[in-house]
Design an enzyme around this catalytic site. Structure first.
Site, PDB file in Angstrom:
ATOM      1  N   GLU A   1       0.841  -1.202   0.000  1.00 27.54           N
ATOM      2  CA  GLU A   1       0.000   0.000   0.000  1.00 27.54           C
ATOM      3  C   GLU A   1       0.871   1.246   0.000  1.00 27.54           C
ATOM      4  O   GLU A   1       2.072   1.171   0.303  1.00 27.54           O
ATOM      5  CB  GLU A   1      -0.932  -0.006   1.207  1.00 27.54           C
ATOM      6  CG  GLU A   1      -1.914  -1.160   1.186  1.00 27.54           C
ATOM      7  CD  GLU A   1      -2.995  -1.061   2.252  1.00 27.54           C
ATOM      8  OE1 GLU A   1      -3.918  -1.890   2.216  1.00 27.54           O
ATOM      9  OE2 GLU A   1      -2.912  -0.164   3.108  1.00 27.54           O
ATOM     10  N   PRO A   2       0.291   2.417  -0.315  1.00 25.98           N
ATOM     11  CA  PRO A   2       1.096   3.641  -0.346  1.00 25.98           C
ATOM     12  C   PRO A   2       1.858   3.909   0.945  1.00 25.98           C
ATOM     13  O   PRO A   2       2.983   4.411   0.911  1.00 25.98           O
ATOM     14  CB  PRO A   2       0.053   4.734  -0.622  1.00 25.98           C
ATOM     15  CG  PRO A   2      -1.039   4.037  -1.355  1.00 25.98           C
ATOM     16  CD  PRO A   2      -1.092   2.657  -0.771  1.00 25.98           C
TER      17      PRO A   2
ATOM     18  N   TRP B   1       2.292   0.153  -6.468  1.00 26.99           N
ATOM     19  CA  TRP B   1       3.436  -0.517  -7.094  1.00 26.99           C
ATOM     20  C   TRP B   1       3.071  -1.939  -7.492  1.00 26.99           C
ATOM     21  O   TRP B   1       3.794  -2.889  -7.201  1.00 26.99           O
ATOM     22  CB  TRP B   1       4.665  -0.502  -6.182  1.00 26.99           C
ATOM     23  CG  TRP B   1       5.080   0.869  -5.768  1.00 26.99           C
ATOM     24  CD1 TRP B   1       5.050   1.394  -4.503  1.00 26.99           C
ATOM     25  CD2 TRP B   1       5.568   1.916  -6.613  1.00 26.99           C
ATOM     26  NE1 TRP B   1       5.486   2.690  -4.514  1.00 26.99           N
ATOM     27  CE2 TRP B   1       5.807   3.049  -5.795  1.00 26.99           C
ATOM     28  CE3 TRP B   1       5.818   2.008  -7.988  1.00 26.99           C
ATOM     29  CZ2 TRP B   1       6.286   4.236  -6.311  1.00 26.99           C
ATOM     30  CZ3 TRP B   1       6.285   3.206  -8.502  1.00 26.99           C
ATOM     31  CH2 TRP B   1       6.527   4.292  -7.664  1.00 26.99           C
ATOM     32  N   ILE B   2       1.942  -2.068  -8.191  1.00 23.94           N
ATOM     33  CA  ILE B   2       1.412  -3.386  -8.532  1.00 23.94           C
ATOM     34  C   ILE B   2       1.767  -3.723  -9.982  1.00 23.94           C
ATOM     35  O   ILE B   2       1.229  -3.117 -10.919  1.00 23.94           O
ATOM     36  CB  ILE B   2      -0.113  -3.435  -8.322  1.00 23.94           C
ATOM     37  CG1 ILE B   2      -0.479  -2.947  -6.908  1.00 23.94           C
ATOM     38  CG2 ILE B   2      -0.631  -4.835  -8.583  1.00 23.94           C
ATOM     39  CD1 ILE B   2       0.184  -3.727  -5.775  1.00 23.94           C
TER      40      ILE B   2
ATOM     41  N   ARG C   1      37.770  -4.128 -27.159  1.00 19.74           N
ATOM     42  CA  ARG C   1      38.083  -2.705 -26.994  1.00 19.74           C
ATOM     43  C   ARG C   1      39.585  -2.524 -26.791  1.00 19.74           C
ATOM     44  O   ARG C   1      40.175  -3.110 -25.859  1.00 19.74           O
ATOM     45  CB  ARG C   1      37.330  -2.153 -25.786  1.00 19.74           C
ATOM     46  CG  ARG C   1      37.713  -0.740 -25.373  1.00 19.74           C
ATOM     47  CD  ARG C   1      37.224   0.304 -26.351  1.00 19.74           C
ATOM     48  NE  ARG C   1      37.307   1.638 -25.772  1.00 19.74           N
ATOM     49  CZ  ARG C   1      36.977   2.746 -26.416  1.00 19.74           C
ATOM     50  NH1 ARG C   1      36.531   2.684 -27.660  1.00 19.74           N
ATOM     51  NH2 ARG C   1      37.071   3.922 -25.833  1.00 19.74           N
TER      52      ARG C   1
ATOM     53  N   GLU D   1       9.420  -7.042  -2.860  1.00 23.80           N
ATOM     54  CA  GLU D   1       9.267  -8.366  -2.259  1.00 23.80           C
ATOM     55  C   GLU D   1      10.281  -8.582  -1.133  1.00 23.80           C
ATOM     56  O   GLU D   1      10.849  -9.657  -0.980  1.00 23.80           O
ATOM     57  CB  GLU D   1       9.352  -9.447  -3.329  1.00 23.80           C
ATOM     58  CG  GLU D   1       8.215  -9.326  -4.343  1.00 23.80           C
ATOM     59  CD  GLU D   1       8.198 -10.400  -5.392  1.00 23.80           C
ATOM     60  OE1 GLU D   1       8.662 -11.515  -5.087  1.00 23.80           O
ATOM     61  OE2 GLU D   1       7.713 -10.136  -6.492  1.00 23.80           O
TER      62      GLU D   1
END
Length: 396
Positions: free
Chosen positions: A145-146, A174-175, A280, A375
């Site tokens: 949630e926020p 943030w889903i 390189r 997560e």
């Protein structure tokens, strides 16, 4: 080994011979996902990332379903029933393309589908899982949630009974997949404790505005979920779980995929740096011939393949039914941190070219900044391990 036995040649792509631990079926899964990602993601992902969009996500989902990548470690209901190691290998290959693609698959299978598969009714499983496994329906998972990320027990989203129905109100933030999902698994406070609800996204009062202006996971759909008096029947609740055990077990399953996935982003960045160092030239020779560059490459290779070994070990434990949540925290904490460091070191080898989207390094590095905290933040996983090691709970 006899004196006459011949050692296999050193393989820079597999210096520890980890492929020897894999079965033919494992290699087939890895090759299938790697080929799909090379064909359908890698030619386009830099452009998607620069524009901050994931066009054709529904087509991509159906294609992922066709190769068995959605809910692949689940059994029945159209799911592939793959092993945990095979699922991990798929996550590694998907994130080697882009973290946003692995997130699409992870949220679909390890969060939304897993929740329905483990805690849902037979009716819910039959209604949703076959179509989700095929990629015909995209799912999302509403927990954060926020104002409540690491502390989901304090969530403000509420579900109240109204006769035989439930009425949901709240916000989730943030889903992943939210704006394109056909079904959302939403967790809410009830008088009985935290419960999960299977919410069709065409329900009146449900909306999912997409979050813009991200500088990480740009080739991914990220949304807010808004629930304003969303009325659901009694059959919408997940019947087999009450409390945080439900969402946290889903997160543990998804975190396991991240343990593998992070090593995919790291591998892609390492390979880009290794190829660049071989070609390189500075001061008359390839920069890979200088000691400092070789030291960087050696350290990157050590951490990359240690991380893959750790992921493989955790996968075998999951397949044996012996993987603990603390061990998943161990893997996520180590592998994401090391993956970020590998990307940053790779950037130094590429020099100014390292910030260009012509190479994957900066894209992976910025994506991993999100993977580091979603997560479960670094601090949360440290405290999970700290509690396991000391027996003392620092969360209180």
């Amino acid at each position: 080994m006899s004196a006459s036995a011949k050692l296999p040649p050193f393989d820079a792509a597999d210096p520890l011979g980890i492929d020897d631990l894999l079965e033919p079926e494992d290699l087939a899964v890895r090759d299938t996902v790697r080929t799909w990602a090379a064909d359908r993601v890698l030619p386009y992902v830099a452009d998607w990332y620069e524009k901050g969009e994931l066009p054709g996500i529904r087509d991509l989902a159906r294609e992922l379903g066709s190769i068995g990548a959605l809910g692949m470690s689940l059994t029945g209901y159209g799911c592939a029933g793959a092993s945990a190691v095979q699922y991990g290998l798929a996550c590694l290959e998907l994130e080697a393309a882009d973290s946003g693609i692995r997130s699409l698959v992870s949220v679909q299978g390890s969060l939304a589908m897993y929740a329905i598969h483990r805690f849902g009714s037979e009716e819910q499983k039959l209604q949703w899982l076959p179509r989700m496994a095929a990629g015909e329906v995209i799912g999302c998972f509403g927990l954060t949630e926020p104002d409540h990320g690491s502390d989901p027990a304090s969530m403000r989203t509420r579900a109240k009974r109204d006769g035989e129905d439930w009425v949901l109100n709240g916000r989730k933030m943030w889903i992943t997949n939210g704006s394109v999902a056909g079904v959302a698994v939403v967790w809410a406070q009830t008088e009985e404790g935290i419960r999960g609800f299977v919410v069709p996204t065409d329900s009146p009062g449900f909306s999912a505005p997409e979050i813009k202006h991200k500088w990480s996971l740009r080739a991914s759909v990220t949304s807010e979920l808004v629930l304003d008096d969303v009325r659901l029947p009694a059959t919408a609740v997940l019947p087999e779980v009450t409390g945080l055990r439900g969402p946290l077990s889903c997160l543990s399953h998804a975190r396991y995929g991240i343990v593998w996935g992070a090593m995919g982003a790291a591998r892609s960045s390492f390979e880009a740096a290794l190829d660049y160092a071989r070609s390189r030239e500075q001061f008359g020779r390839p920069i890979g011939g200088f000691q400092l560059t070789q030291a960087k490459l050696a350290d990157m290779a050590v951490e990359l393949h240690k991380g893959i070994l750790l992921a493989h070990h955790l996968g075998r434990r999951m397949d044996a039914g012996r993987l603990r949540p603390e061990q998943v925290s161990f893997g996520k904490l180590n592998n994401v941190r090391e993956a970020i460091e590998i990307c940053r070191t790779a950037r130094t080898i590429l020099g100014a070219n390292g910030i260009s989207l012509e190479y994957p390094v900066m894209r992976h590095a910025t994506n991993l900044e999100s993977v580091l905290t979603y997560e479960g933040t670094v601090e949360m996983h440290q405290l999970v391990l700290g509690k396991a090691l000391t027996g003392l709970d620092a969360f209180r």
